[in-house]
Scaffold this motif. Structure first.
Motif, PDB file in Angstrom:
ATOM      1  N   LEU A  70       0.812  -1.565   0.426  1.00 47.38           N
ATOM      2  CA  LEU A  70      -0.055   0.131  -0.047  1.00 47.38           C
ATOM      3  C   LEU A  70       0.979   1.121   0.105  1.00 47.38           C
ATOM      4  O   LEU A  70       0.923   2.358  -0.661  1.00 47.38           O
ATOM      5  CB  LEU A  70      -1.397  -0.004   1.423  1.00 47.38           C
ATOM      6  N   ALA A  71       2.457   1.329   0.399  1.00 50.86           N
ATOM      7  CA  ALA A  71       3.146   2.558   0.742  1.00 50.86           C
ATOM      8  C   ALA A  71       3.146   2.558  -0.975  1.00 50.86           C
ATOM      9  O   ALA A  71       3.682   4.482  -0.712  1.00 50.86           O
ATOM     10  CB  ALA A  71       4.176   2.057   1.214  1.00 50.86           C
ATOM     11  N   GLN A  72       3.715   1.918  -1.270  1.00 51.80           N
ATOM     12  CA  GLN A  72       3.952   1.543  -3.396  1.00 51.80           C
ATOM     13  C   GLN A  72       2.622   2.460  -3.756  1.00 51.80           C
ATOM     14  O   GLN A  72       3.104   2.937  -5.260  1.00 51.80           O
ATOM     15  CB  GLN A  72       4.277   0.590  -3.557  1.00 51.80           C
ATOM     16  N   ARG A  73       1.443   2.143  -3.702  1.00 47.67           N
ATOM     17  CA  ARG A  73       0.319   2.968  -4.347  1.00 47.67           C
ATOM     18  C   ARG A  73       0.184   4.248  -4.412  1.00 47.67           C
ATOM     19  O   ARG A  73      -0.649   4.740  -3.206  1.00 47.67           O
ATOM     20  CB  ARG A  73      -0.721   1.838  -3.629  1.00 47.67           C
ATOM     21  N   PRO A  74       0.502   5.106  -5.178  1.00 51.52           N
ATOM     22  CA  PRO A  74      -0.187   6.559  -6.052  1.00 51.52           C
ATOM     23  C   PRO A  74      -1.252   7.125  -5.094  1.00 51.52           C
ATOM     24  O   PRO A  74      -1.461   8.249  -4.638  1.00 51.52           O
ATOM     25  CB  PRO A  74       0.668   7.374  -6.529  1.00 51.52           C
ATOM     26  N   GLN A  75      -2.511   6.147  -5.277  1.00 51.69           N
ATOM     27  CA  GLN A  75      -3.622   6.719  -4.573  1.00 51.69           C
ATOM     28  C   GLN A  75      -4.309   6.676  -3.061  1.00 51.69           C
ATOM     29  O   GLN A  75      -5.173   6.460  -3.279  1.00 51.69           O
ATOM     30  CB  GLN A  75      -4.109   5.731  -6.262  1.00 51.69           C
ATOM     31  N   VAL A  76      -3.245   5.589  -2.985  1.00 53.52           N
ATOM     32  CA  VAL A  76      -3.338   5.482  -1.565  1.00 53.52           C
ATOM     33  C   VAL A  76      -3.142   6.625  -0.979  1.00 53.52           C
ATOM     34  O   VAL A  76      -2.101   7.513  -0.646  1.00 53.52           O
ATOM     35  CB  VAL A  76      -2.858   4.459  -0.749  1.00 53.52           C
ATOM     36  N   SER A  77      -4.622   7.186   0.441  1.00 55.91           N
ATOM     37  CA  SER A  77      -4.498   8.701   0.670  1.00 55.91           C
ATOM     38  C   SER A  77      -3.091   8.708   2.038  1.00 55.91           C
ATOM     39  O   SER A  77      -2.871   9.444   2.175  1.00 55.91           O
ATOM     40  CB  SER A  77      -5.850   8.959   0.588  1.00 55.91           C
TER      41      SER A  77
END
Length: 183
Positions: free
Chosen positions: A99-106
């Motif tokens: 999740l830390a890698q995913r740009p869409q995670v706020s």
């Protein structure tokens, strides 16, 4: 202390997963292995860790408010008070890295801070130095703590990409995590 069964290899299929309706299949990529973990058989601070997949999905696909609330609840379950890890912590760490890698995670910076807290956790080891009988208990929180720290350390190669982010909050949190890991 709570008793929890020792995790055994699951015989459940790991090639299936549930994702929120309306999302393309590629959106589930980082959490594809989530249903392969026997969450109901391991413990978090509230008891059964069965709620962890739901919380991780909210972090992944929720709006900023929902994701932040889910991450707060997840933090209480796997790294209570910011330094007490649980049996489910090590199993959760790879999904936090994803999740830390995913740009869409706020809430990526907060996820990285949670990883740092887990990497810093020494509560059970410290307690065991004063009370060594803790190591003889059926459930061994010292082993949970070590496994959780190792799970964070195992993915430290991903720090470089996070340090290259344009977001100063993410790079600051990543720098702190890298310092904790000795990188």
């Amino acid at each position: 202390m709570r008793s929890a069964p020792t995790p055994e290899p699951s015989t459940r299929r790991t090639d299936r997963h549930t994702q929120p309706p309306g999302l393309p299949k590629s959106a589930a990529g980082p959490l594809a292995g989530l249903d392969g973990v026997p969450w109901s058989e391991i413990q978090d601070s509230s008891g059964s860790a069965a709620a962890i997949p739901r919380l991780l999905r909210k972090v992944a696909w929720g709006d900023a408010e929902a994701a932040g609330a889910a991450l707060g609840d997840l933090r209480k379950r796997i790294c209570q008070y910011g330094f007490v890890v649980e049996q489910a912590t090590a199993a959760t760490v790879p999904f936090l890295w994803e999740l830390a890698q995913r740009p869409q995670v706020s809430c990526r910076a907060q996820i990285i801070q949670l990883l740092k807290n887990i990497a810093d956790a020494r509560q059970w080891e410290t307690t065991a130095t004063v009370y060594p009988k803790l190591l003889n208990h059926r459930e061994n929180p010292v082993a949970w703590e070590r496994a959780a720290r190792q799970a964070v350390r195992a993915r430290r190669g991903e720090l470089k990409g996070l340090l290259a982010e344009d977001d100063s909050e993410i790079t600051r949190a990543t720098t702190e995590l890298a310092r904790t890991l000795g990188d």
